[in-house]
Scaffold this motif. Structure first.
Motif, short mmCIF file in Angstrom:
data_model
loop_
_atom_site.label_atom_id
_atom_site.label_comp_id
_atom_site.label_asym_id
_atom_site.label_seq_id
_atom_site.Cartn_x
_atom_site.Cartn_y
_atom_site.Cartn_z
N UNK A 1 3.38 -39.88 -17.44
CA UNK A 1 2.60 -40.64 -18.10
C UNK A 1 1.22 -40.46 -18.04
N UNK A 2 0.16 -40.87 -18.68
CA UNK A 2 -1.31 -40.74 -18.68
C UNK A 2 -1.85 -40.89 -17.18
N UNK A 3 -2.45 -40.09 -16.52
CA UNK A 3 -2.81 -40.29 -15.24
C UNK A 3 -4.58 -40.83 -15.33
N UNK A 4 -4.64 -42.13 -15.00
CA UNK A 4 -6.14 -42.66 -15.11
C UNK A 4 -7.20 -42.17 -14.88
N UNK A 5 -7.18 -41.54 -13.47
CA UNK A 5 -8.07 -40.72 -12.93
C UNK A 5 -8.56 -39.61 -13.75
N UNK A 6 -7.56 -38.78 -14.14
CA UNK A 6 -7.94 -37.69 -14.96
C UNK A 6 -8.32 -37.77 -16.22
N UNK A 7 -7.87 -39.13 -16.81
CA UNK A 7 -8.36 -39.18 -18.16
C UNK A 7 -9.88 -39.83 -17.96
N UNK A 8 -10.31 -40.25 -17.20
CA UNK A 8 -11.63 -40.75 -16.94
C UNK A 8 -12.34 -39.46 -16.59
N UNK A 9 -12.14 -38.54 -15.84
CA UNK A 9 -12.93 -37.42 -15.43
C UNK A 9 -12.93 -36.64 -16.83
#
Length: 741
Positions: free
Chosen positions: A10-18
């Motif tokens: 699934x999408x990793x929130x922290x990675x997406x934010x970075x």
């Protein structure tokens, strides 16, 4: 069997934010290729883009804008290849909303640069802005004093001041506006003239004296700061809670747009998440005010305050002001444990140090305002002097320096309520008294801690308060005579942990206890709080199901027989956040409302009667509504109460949708709907609960007459007693003339 490392991710929130912050397409593309990006995943990705504060570029930055454009184009091609043109179009819709938001900010900045205020020296603009705020605050306090002395009935929680045209306004709302406008004006100037240091603290230059003309001209920047604040709040609501930004241009303008308008923008969406968040924050404010005035009447805490001019230790013991005493009690009630015993240091300070710090600033501001009036609302304090003062009243071993930094305005600050200190060139500090004089140290402490968290919208949670609240809730039900239990067990590799389970006749209440900071009306924080409520609802549903599924284990561990019982799952918040109705079979309530149900059968309104010529007040309580059908509460009474909480009936009955307009530049106008509430009075509450207002008035008058009669009889007896004593003295004097004199 598929190896774990090959399972869809699934999408990793922290990675997406970075990735959205750095516009790092190559790394982001690698992550997307490893993700099982179905329609739900696509929706989640677009939501991250919409809500990202880093993806949004408020101020012109050609390099970042170019990097973002390249990132968006690569993402568009990727989505089109993976999902087709419809997915690419959805991305385009989100980018269009972001560009519309940015256009609003650009229009404000363009207009600001063209004003006569912008031609003033930067230090003059800042000084004029502070002078305007001091004048506005002083005028407001005089209006409040005049209005309160004329009122026969005063409900401080929803008090409003009437204008000569019959309309009214909330002084709390005006005060918040003054502080918000000043905060945003200084922020706009700080960004424009690069007044932020390496640590992102705002550092003002030496401020000159200003003329009335300069103060007047600075009002143009203030007006644009108001627009910035309104636009910022509106766009955050739009990005986090959805709703459409409707844009109208010439030839299609709505009727409300004034003559000369080129563009009109409308946002009238209010989600249920926003609505319940608004009610919770207003209830917290009401609770703090009510507690303060009850303590003032019952403890004489004003007279017991020690002040800040002598050495003082931290609680337990003396307190510097009534506000500090109230804040300590309130925070203990809210968190569910004694903050005096708590040794944790959120943001480097114990909670009692946070409160002592804000209370000390409040005392300094009160002393200066009482002495100098309007000119004492913004004053300079040498940093060494303030450190010495804070150290003297208990902030030892570096705590004074830490508090000063935490209470100083920086780029990420919410407002001058939380951070009323402003750094000055040369090292001194300016205290913005309008931000601290009427503040509640407990609420400001929670807000300041929450606003500085690492994740946007998510407040730092205090380590102990979750478990402490669970224990307090369990203890409360035990004190009511229930065989309440807290327990956990494992089955089939899953753990089931129950905070509080309350068996009551043929019902079993499963309580999931949550102790989270409220949003302070911040849309991002409100959004994340709503997500936590959704997660808590799912968790307690899971626990309720397991209670039945593993009833044999529950019976063995606790002695609670689940068979044939009605299971009532509830989320219980420590702070006053509740929701009307059931949500997928779960009730959302709060500790104060839950305790209130068991304490008394009736809901009362409390009316103070001040004794003329006496430093005392009598509180008279009038029953307005029964919470139980009989003399004792039943589980069905409680379920009915949870479904339609009385505290929400009061708030909803006085809440209203309040549209207002503001401008972006000279030819763009915005209409936005927000929430507000009408004043709560005896008459409005009687109407809400279908009670005869005249009866309530007659009862209040009867009590007043009885009190006056009792006082008159008391005074007559006092006079008679004094007369008898005088006559006796005269008799003794005649018998013994030498005793005279």
């Amino acid at each position: 069997m598929t190896p774990p490392e090959n399972l869809p991710q699934k999408l990793k929130e922290n990675l997406v934010k970075q990735a959205l912050k750095a516009f790092a397409w190559s790394e982001f593309r690698q992550h997307l290729l490893m993700v099982d990006l179905d329609e739900d995943g696509l929706s989640e990705l677009l939501g991250h883009i919409r809500r990202s504060t880093d993806f949004l570029i408020k101020r012109p930055d050609e390099a970042r804008e170019a990097a973002r454009s390249a990132f968006v184009e690569e993402l568009r091609k990727f989505l089109e290849k993976q999902f087709g043109t419809d997915a690419a179009a959805l991305l385009g819709d989100e980018i269009a909303v972001i560009q519309q938001i940015e256009a609003g900010y650009r229009e404000i900045l363009r207009t600001q640069a063209a004003t006569v205020a912008a031609k003033l020296r930067p230090d003059t603009q800042a000084s004029a802005a502070l002078s305007r705020s001091a004048y506005a605050y002083h005028e407001l306090m005089e209006a409040v004093h005049t209005a309160t002395t004329r009122r026969k009935e005063l409900t401080l929680q929803s008090f409003r001041i009437k204008r000569t045209d019959g309309s009214s306004y909330s002084p709390d709302g005006v005060l918040a506006g003054i502080v918000d406008i000043t905060t945003m004006t200084l922020m706009l100037l700080g960004h424009r003239y690069k007044w932020f240091d390496a640590q992102k603290f705002l550092v003002l230059p030496k401020l000159p004296d200003v003329t009335e003309d300069e103060v007047y001209k600075a009002g143009l920047t203030e007006a644009l700061a108001v627009s910035w604040r309104h636009w910022e709040r509106m766009e955050q609501r739009c990005r986090y809670f959805g709703g459409e930004l409707k844009v109208f241009t010439a030839g299609n303008l709505p009727a409300w747009a004034p003559e000369g308008t080129d563009t009109a923008i409308q946002y009238d969406h209010i989600s249920s998440g926003e609505f319940f968040d608004y009610l919770a924050n207003e209830r917290l404010n009401d609770r703090l005010i009510q507690t303060f005035h009850e303590m003032a009447l019952q403890t004489n805490m004003q007279a017991k305050a020690s002040g800040i001019f002598g050495p003082l230790g931290l609680p337990p013991g003396p307190f510097v002001s009534a506000q500090e005493a109230h804040s300590g009690v309130s925070l203990c009630e809210i968190l569910g444990y004694s903050i005096v015993d708590d040794r944790e240091r959120p943001r480097g300070l114990r909670l009692i140090e946070w409160i002592r710090g804000y209370a000390t600033l409040q005392c300094l501001a009160e002393e200066r305002y009482a002495r100098d009036g309007e000119s004492g609302l913004c004053f300079i304090v040498p940093r060494e002097t303030l450190i010495a003062t804070l150290d003297r009243v208990g902030l030892k071993d570096g705590a004074a320096e830490t508090f000063i930094d935490q209470a100083s305005l920086r780029a990420s600050s919410r407002d001058l309520f939380d951070q009323p200190l402003i750094r000055m060139q040369g090292g001194s500090l300016l205290l913005f008294a309008a931000g601290i004089l009427n503040a509640d140290p407990a609420r400001v402490t929670l807000s300041a801690i929450g606003n500085q968290s690492q994740q946007p919208g998510q407040s730092q949670q205090l380590g102990r308060k979750g478990k402490a609240f669970e224990q307090e809730t369990l203890r409360f039900f035990e004190q009511q005579g229930f065989a309440a239990k807290s327990f956990k067990f494992k089955r089939d590799g899953e753990e089931f942990e129950y905070d509080v389970v309350v068996p009551w006749d043929d019902h079993i209440f499963v309580l999931e206890c949550k102790n989270r900071a409220l949003s302070g009306h911040n849309p991002a924080a409100a959004y994340y709080f709503a997500l936590e409520i959704v997660a808590a609802i799912e968790q307690v549903k899971r626990l309720a199901y397991a209670l039945v599924e593993y009833s044999d284990v529950v019976l063995e561990r606790t002695g609670i027989d689940v068979a044939g019982k009605t299971i009532v799952p509830c989320v219980v918040n420590s702070l006053p956040y509740a929701m009307k109705g059931d949500h997928n079979g779960v009730y959302v309530t709060d500790a104060s409302g839950l305790k209130r149900f068991f304490q008394e059968r009736y809901f009362h309104i409390v009316r103070p009667h001040h004794l003329k010529g006496k430093a005392a007040t009598i509180l008279h309580r009038t029953a307005m509504k029964a919470l139980w059908k009989g003399d004792k509460p039943t589980p069905t009474d409680l379920v009915a109460y949870l479904r339609d909480p009385l505290q929400l009936q009061l708030m909803i009955g006085h809440a209203k949708k309040n549209p207002h307009h503001f401008g972006l530049g000279e030819r763009t106008v915005v209409a936005v709907a927000d929430l507000s509430h009408e004043e709560m009075t005896t008459a409005s509450m009687a109407k809400l609960f279908s009670i005869d207002e005249k009866w309530v008035g007659r009862e209040a008058q009867a009590v007043s007459r009885a009190i006056r009669k009792a006082m008159r009889i008391h005074d007559e007896r006092f006079v008679q007693k004094a007369a008898r004593a005088w006559r006796e003295q005269q008799k003794r004097s005649r018998r013994n003339p030498a005793a005279i004199g």
